[in-house]
Design an enzyme around this catalytic site. Structure first.
Site, PDB file in Angstrom:
ATOM      1  N   ASN A   1       0.853  -1.193   0.000  1.00  0.00           N
ATOM      2  CA  ASN A   1       0.000   0.000   0.000  1.00  0.00           C
ATOM      3  C   ASN A   1       0.884   1.236   0.000  1.00  0.00           C
ATOM      4  O   ASN A   1       1.977   1.218   0.569  1.00  0.00           O
ATOM      5  CB  ASN A   1      -0.887   0.012   1.257  1.00  0.00           C
ATOM      6  CG  ASN A   1      -1.784   1.230   1.322  1.00  0.00           C
ATOM      7  OD1 ASN A   1      -2.370   1.650   0.319  1.00  0.00           O
ATOM      8  ND2 ASN A   1      -1.891   1.842   2.496  1.00  0.00           N
TER       9      ASN A   1
ATOM     10  N   HIS B   1       0.947   5.255   1.184  1.00  0.00           N
ATOM     11  CA  HIS B   1       0.247   6.172   2.088  1.00  0.00           C
ATOM     12  C   HIS B   1       0.944   7.531   2.041  1.00  0.00           C
ATOM     13  O   HIS B   1       2.176   7.586   2.090  1.00  0.00           O
ATOM     14  CB  HIS B   1       0.246   5.603   3.511  1.00  0.00           C
ATOM     15  CG  HIS B   1      -0.564   6.413   4.454  1.00  0.00           C
ATOM     16  ND1 HIS B   1      -1.933   6.360   4.475  1.00  0.00           N
ATOM     17  CD2 HIS B   1      -0.208   7.335   5.376  1.00  0.00           C
ATOM     18  CE1 HIS B   1      -2.393   7.206   5.385  1.00  0.00           C
ATOM     19  NE2 HIS B   1      -1.358   7.811   5.946  1.00  0.00           N
TER      20      HIS B   1
ATOM     21  N   SER C   1       4.971   6.772   2.264  1.00  0.00           N
ATOM     22  CA  SER C   1       5.456   5.456   2.696  1.00  0.00           C
ATOM     23  C   SER C   1       4.811   4.365   1.849  1.00  0.00           C
ATOM     24  O   SER C   1       3.621   4.443   1.550  1.00  0.00           O
ATOM     25  CB  SER C   1       5.039   5.174   4.147  1.00  0.00           C
ATOM     26  OG  SER C   1       5.315   6.264   4.993  1.00  0.00           O
TER      27      SER C   1
ATOM     28  N   ASP D   1      -3.009   0.773   7.634  1.00  0.00           N
ATOM     29  CA  ASP D   1      -1.737   1.495   7.485  1.00  0.00           C
ATOM     30  C   ASP D   1      -0.689   1.022   8.485  1.00  0.00           C
ATOM     31  O   ASP D   1       0.018   1.825   9.092  1.00  0.00           O
ATOM     32  CB  ASP D   1      -1.957   3.017   7.675  1.00  0.00           C
ATOM     33  CG  ASP D   1      -2.940   3.580   6.666  1.00  0.00           C
ATOM     34  OD1 ASP D   1      -2.959   3.109   5.515  1.00  0.00           O
ATOM     35  OD2 ASP D   1      -3.692   4.510   7.029  1.00  0.00           O
TER      36      ASP D   1
HETATM   37  C1  GAR Z   1      -2.591   8.999  -3.009  1.00  0.00           C
HETATM   38  O1  GAR Z   1      -2.078  10.193  -2.456  1.00  0.00           O
HETATM   39  C2  GAR Z   1      -2.435   7.863  -2.026  1.00  0.00           C
HETATM   40  O2  GAR Z   1      -1.257   7.910  -1.267  1.00  0.00           O
HETATM   41  C3  GAR Z   1      -3.635   8.104  -1.151  1.00  0.00           C
HETATM   42  O3  GAR Z   1      -4.674   8.413  -2.052  1.00  0.00           O
HETATM   43  C4  GAR Z   1      -4.112   9.088  -3.187  1.00  0.00           C
HETATM   44  C5  GAR Z   1      -4.576   8.381  -4.445  1.00  0.00           C
HETATM   45  O4  GAR Z   1      -4.227   9.101  -5.594  1.00  0.00           O
HETATM   46  N1  GAR Z   1      -3.931   6.940  -0.363  1.00  0.00           N
HETATM   47  C6  GAR Z   1      -4.353   7.007   0.895  1.00  0.00           C
HETATM   48  O5  GAR Z   1      -4.578   8.062   1.471  1.00  0.00           O
HETATM   49  C7  GAR Z   1      -4.560   5.655   1.571  1.00  0.00           C
HETATM   50  N2  GAR Z   1      -4.660   5.785   2.994  1.00  0.00           N
HETATM   51  P1  GAR Z   1      -4.241   8.418  -7.034  1.00  0.00           P
HETATM   52  O6  GAR Z   1      -5.624   7.789  -7.226  1.00  0.00           O
HETATM   53  O7  GAR Z   1      -4.006   9.546  -7.984  1.00  0.00           O
HETATM   54  O8  GAR Z   1      -3.154   7.386  -7.066  1.00  0.00           O
END
Ligand code: GAR
Length: 193
Positions: free
Chosen positions: A107, A109, A141, A150
């Site tokens: 994952n 984060h 991360s 997480d």
């Molecule tokens: C990213 O910033 C990812 O790290 C976050 O959602 C966004 C997705 O963007 N994930 C979280 O917050 C998970 N806890 P994307 O759809 O453009 O890849």
């Protein structure tokens, strides 16, 4: 070649960075499955454009986490998935898929775990919390997924300074740019280990 499934719920910019990483040969793997928890998100368009098999599996169509994850599990097995990458996937995985794919789910984060992770900590909320805390540093991360939000071991992290005039949006933009480099590096490292 390692078969990678990517789970998404949004715009899919991290999905795109993984697609690019595989296409260029940087990641020794192939994305042969994309699953979205939401209809109509741009991540699906990205999969379509790249001719990657893609499916929408919506949480609301199932009675809970375990039943939902059983549907995900069925799909990844059908596609002989070796590893699963969560890329902005906003549903918590059930114990069934986590145990069957133990140490094979990653994952990303948008913060320096173990800080600013956990239930409800996703997207812009993470950056709001970082700014509210007064921290001078944030980052992103990539970690291995276990049963807790997480939580599993971190594979790679990238640190970034928080600027005095940062807004949640400006911080999110800078972190996201780093995410796009970090995720392919982490997946490469993980596969090559
Ligand atoms: C990213 O910033 C990812 O790290 C976050 O959602 C966004 C997705 O963007 N994930 C979280 O917050 C998970 N806890 P994307 O759809 O453009 O890849």
């Amino acid at each position: 070649m390692t078969k990678i499934a990517v789970f998404v719920s949004g715009g899919g910019t991290n999905l795109q960075s993984l697609i690019n990483g595989c296409k260029s040969g940087f990641i020794p793997g192939e994305i042969n499955l994309v699953i979205s928890s939401k209809k109509g998100v741009f991540a699906i368009e990205r999969a379509k454009r790249e001719n990657i098999p893609h499916f929408v599996i919506e949480y609301k169509d199932y009675s809970g986490e375990e039943e939902y994850s059983a549907a995900l599990l069925k799909k990844v097995k059908e596609f002989n998935t070796d590893i699963i990458c969560l890329a902005g996937f906003l549903v918590k995985l059930g114990k069934n898929i986590v145990s069957e794919y133990r140490n094979r789910i990653l994952n990303i984060h948008p913060a320096l775990l173990p800080d600013f992770g956990g239930k409800g900590m996703y997207g812009i909320r993470v950056h709001e919390a970082v700014l509210a805390s007064g921290r001078k540093e944030s980052g992103c991360s990539v970690h291995i997924v276990d049963e807790e939000y997480d939580h599993g071991p971190v594979i790679l992290q990238r640190r970034l300074p928080v600027k005095d005039n940062d807004t949640p949006q400006s911080l999110a933009r800078r972190v996201l740019k780093e995410e796009h480099k970090l995720y392919p590096e982490a997946v490469k490292k993980f596969i090559s280990k």
